[in-house]
Every structure is written in C-alpha cells, then in structure tokens.
Design an enzyme around this catalytic site. Structure first.
Site, mmCIF file in Angstrom:
data_model
loop_
_atom_site.group_PDB
_atom_site.id
_atom_site.type_symbol
_atom_site.label_atom_id
_atom_site.label_comp_id
_atom_site.label_asym_id
_atom_site.label_seq_id
_atom_site.Cartn_x
_atom_site.Cartn_y
_atom_site.Cartn_z
ATOM 1 N N ASP A 106 0.806 -1.230 0.000
ATOM 2 C CA ASP A 106 0.000 0.000 0.000
ATOM 3 C C ASP A 106 0.841 1.282 0.000
ATOM 4 O OD1 ASP A 106 -2.247 -1.578 0.107
ATOM 5 O OD2 ASP A 106 -2.463 -1.447 2.283
ATOM 6 N N MET A 162 -5.731 -3.268 -5.101
ATOM 7 C CA MET A 162 -5.754 -3.294 -3.628
ATOM 8 C C MET A 162 -5.475 -1.917 -3.025
ATOM 9 S SD MET A 162 -4.296 -6.791 -2.027
ATOM 10 C CE MET A 162 -5.482 -8.012 -1.504
ATOM 11 N N GLY A 163 -5.933 -1.734 -1.814
ATOM 12 C CA GLY A 163 -5.740 -0.461 -1.101
ATOM 13 C C GLY A 163 -7.052 0.001 -0.510
ATOM 14 N N ARG A 210 -17.340 -4.794 -17.638
ATOM 15 C CA ARG A 210 -16.733 -6.006 -17.073
ATOM 16 C C ARG A 210 -15.806 -5.604 -15.934
ATOM 17 N NH1 ARG A 210 -20.009 -8.216 -19.810
ATOM 18 N NH2 ARG A 210 -19.685 -9.915 -21.294
HETATM 19 O O1 F6P Z 1 -2.235 -3.998 3.499
HETATM 20 C C1 F6P Z 1 -2.083 -4.745 2.358
HETATM 21 C C2 F6P Z 1 -3.422 -5.202 1.834
HETATM 22 O O2 F6P Z 1 -3.201 -6.037 0.716
HETATM 23 C C3 F6P Z 1 -4.404 -4.101 1.456
HETATM 24 O O3 F6P Z 1 -4.150 -3.510 0.223
HETATM 25 C C4 F6P Z 1 -5.699 -4.863 1.496
HETATM 26 O O4 F6P Z 1 -6.774 -3.977 1.716
HETATM 27 C C5 F6P Z 1 -5.503 -5.793 2.656
HETATM 28 O O5 F6P Z 1 -4.116 -5.968 2.804
HETATM 29 C C6 F6P Z 1 -6.146 -7.151 2.478
HETATM 30 O O6 F6P Z 1 -5.979 -7.854 3.664
HETATM 31 P P1 F6P Z 1 -6.125 -9.430 3.835
HETATM 32 O O7 F6P Z 1 -4.932 -10.068 3.182
HETATM 33 O O8 F6P Z 1 -6.132 -9.641 5.293
HETATM 34 O O9 F6P Z 1 -7.376 -9.812 3.133
#
Ligand code: F6P
Length: 358
Positions: A137, A179-180, A276
């Site tokens: 992140d 992700m983030g 999509r």
């Molecule tokens: O902090 C890293 C991260 O991949 C985030 O981007 C994401 O929101 C979170 O972890 C997902 O967490 P988990 O692996 O516990 O589902």
C-alpha cells in the site's frame, strides 16, 4: 552473545524474505561467532504464544527471490493488544516474557502500520525494537517508499495492460480493482502506468455521473473502450458524507463482493454500456519481488542491522529522498501516509485528462 528475534506481521508482500536475509547476513558478518537469531512464527502471535525457533545461518540463504515470508505472518489488531480475551492471555505481558526468555538484545519487526503501532507499544514497555516498512500500500508515514509496493504495482499494471487489449478488441468498458482500502497509491501509480482513463481513489470521493460523463466523452471522440482503475477502498461522494459508523453499516449491507461490482452496476444502468470487472486481489501480493524491491529490502535489512550494531533502538528504517534514515517509532505509530490531493502524480494525471470522478 547477541540474541535477535525477527518476526513478520500483517499482510504479506514481496520482499519480506529479501529484507530478513539482509538483516541476517549483515548481522552474521558483524557478529560471526556470537549471534543467535530466533525466527518468531506467524507475527506477534508467535511472540504472544512462545512460538519461535532458533534459526541457522543457512536458513537465510536462497530466499532473496522467494515470495511470502519464511516466518509466516498473521494479523494481530493493535486495538486488541491490551484487551484480555476469554483465553485470559495478557498479550503484552506474554510478549515481554517471551522476549526475556529468548534473552533478546533486539526484536526486529517487519510490517505495516498496525505492526509499527505494536512495535512502538513494545518499545514504550522497555523492549529494544527496530522496524522495517513493508506493504504493497506504500502508506507508512515517515518513509517515501515501502518494499512490496513496486512489485505489486508491476502486477496491477500488467493486469491493466492485458485488460486493455481485450477492452480494445471488444469495445467495452472495463473496471480493474486494485488493492488499497485506505489509500490509493497503488491504484494511482498502476492507473497512470497502465493508461487508465478514470482512476478512483479512497482520497477522492467519486460522483458516478462524472464517471459516466467521462465514458460518454470518450465515446463521442470515437474511442471504442474505457478503462477504470478503482481502489478497493473507493468511496462515493454520498458515502464520504456519512459518519464512520453509518458508513461501515452501509458497506456491511452491500450485496456486492467488492466495490467495483457496485460501480459497474451503477455505470451500466446510467450509461447503457456493457461493463466487465476484474479483481486481481491477493495476486498483487504474490510471487517474487521485482529487482527494485530486492534492492530496497536489502538496503532496509542492512540498515536495520546497522542500528542494532549501534544499539540504536526504537526506530523504523525509512527511505527519505533516496537515503535510508532511522525514524522514531513514536513518530510513525498511528499515522497514515495518504495520497496528497495536490501531489505531482495527481496533477500530471489531471493535466493529461485522466478523470478522478470528481
Ligand atoms: O495492506 C495490504 C493489503 O493487501 C491491502 O491492500 C488490502 O486492503 C488488505 O491488505 C487485504 O488484507 P487481507 O490479506 O487480510 O485480506
């Protein structure tokens, strides 16, 4: 004798093993005959429950390119650290006891924001702690870069690149969810690198009509497709006005497995386009670290060993203007490095017509 404990905590990412290796190799070089390294299993959980083992020098060889973490990891929420659960375990006391049992000179923790909050708590409790900033992140305050970010960005960009070719063939609108949850660094960078037309970040609440406008504008210009990069923590303008509790309740009721599906449905209804969704998810944290992360992890690892050599505890190693520096854990703990709205990346993206849905 020099006794060191190492743990990895929170979500995994690329470069953890490279950083562990950096710490270990630099320490073995400095203290060849008087070093004992304990590998603590599965993050703070291992320190709480006494799950650790003495490592051998060989354990740290051949792991530079390996993904994940050889130590295992787990999420141990900071807010629960001082809470005694039904099992009657006093987590903080247990961690202190196990630190003493191993007769540690220093505990090295590799982790993200939560990990560093607990690291600071342990430092306040009198333990010698050194931290290394990991996370895809890139949201740790005090460092310009965390290891894992560049590798994840390459993967997310590759997804957008590949979706681009299919979007072009079919003349479709595609959403790629990156992700983030709290911050949008990964989406912003992958979005720019992958040539996304719209980028939705947690830091900039989106107006769905503005996104529709952008898709229509592109269509009127004769573009056959549009690519929208959406951070998993993207929020609508309406949601951004809710109190935290209300927001959480609203999201708990959400019928979609990820925010992108809701956005897709809204866009389909408003624009009439076929949309999509692609969610690469944990794919972004997997596999070998890219060369940049191998180098950064190695630099962080050796810098952490350097702090231990100097007996300089209570710091996280950080990258500042290209140089590795120590930052006090007390400064890092509890802060988040969000994307500043006036940062150069956002400015340049806006200047070339990328929409942020605002
Ligand atoms: O902090 C890293 C991260 O991949 C985030 O981007 C994401 O929101 C979170 O972890 C997902 O967490 P988990 O692996 O516990 O589902």
């Amino acid at each position: 004798m020099m006794n060191i404990g190492i743990l990895t905590s929170g979500g995994d990412c690329q470069g953890l093993n490279a950083a562990i290796r950096g710490v270990a190799k630099a320490l073995y070089k400095e203290f060849p005959d008087e070093l004992k390294i304990y590998g603590i299993q599965d993050g703070y959980g291992g320190l709480i429950h006494g799950n650790y083992k003495e490592m051998k020098e060989d354990d740290f060889s051949g792991i530079l390119t390996r993904g994940g973490t050889i130590l295992g990891t787990s999420r141990q929420p900071f807010k629960k650290m001082r809470v005694i659960d039904e099992d009657s375990v006093d987590k903080v006391q247990n961690m202190k006891d196990n630190y003493k049992k191993m007769e540690l000179d220093c505990l090295v923790v590799l982790g993200g924001n939560g990990t560093h909050k607990t690291a600071n708590l342990l430092a306040e409790e009198g333990l010698n702690v050194v931290g290394l900033p990991k996370t895809i992140d890139n949201d740790i305050w005090g460092t310009d870069m965390t290891f894992g970010f560049q590798s994840a960005m390459e993967i997310a960009t590759d997804v957008i690149d590949r979706i681009h070719t299919t979007a072009t063939s079919h003349g479709r609108v595609f959403i790629v969810e990156v992700m983030g949850h709290k911050v949008g660094w990964l989406t912003l960078h992958a979005g720019i690198a992958g040539g996304a037309d719209v980028i939705l970040l947690p830091e900039i609440p989106y107006d769905i009509d503005k996104v529709v406008e952008e898709i229509n504008r592109r269509e009127q210009k004769g573009k056959r497709f549009s690519i929208i990069a959406v951070a998993e923590g993207a929020v609508s303008l309406e949601e951004s006005k809710l109190k935290k509790k209300e927001f959480k309740a609203r999201r708990a009721e959400m019928k979609y497995p990820a925010i992108s599906y809701r956005i897709a449905e809204e866009l389909e209804a408003r624009s009439g386009h076929e949309i999509r969704v692609t969610v690469p998810g944990h794919f972004q944290r997997g596999g070998s670290p890219c060369p940049y992360d191998r180098v950064l992890s190695t630099r962080f690892g050796t810098a952490a060993a350097g702090l231990i050599k100097e007996k300089k505890y209570g710091y996280m190693v950080a990258l500042k203007n290209g140089v590795i520096v120590p930052v006090p854990l007390s400064d890092v703990a509890g802060k988040l490095k969000s994307v500043p709205l006036d940062c150069e990346e956002i400015r340049c993206a806006r200047e070339m017509g990328i929409s942020f849905g605002d």
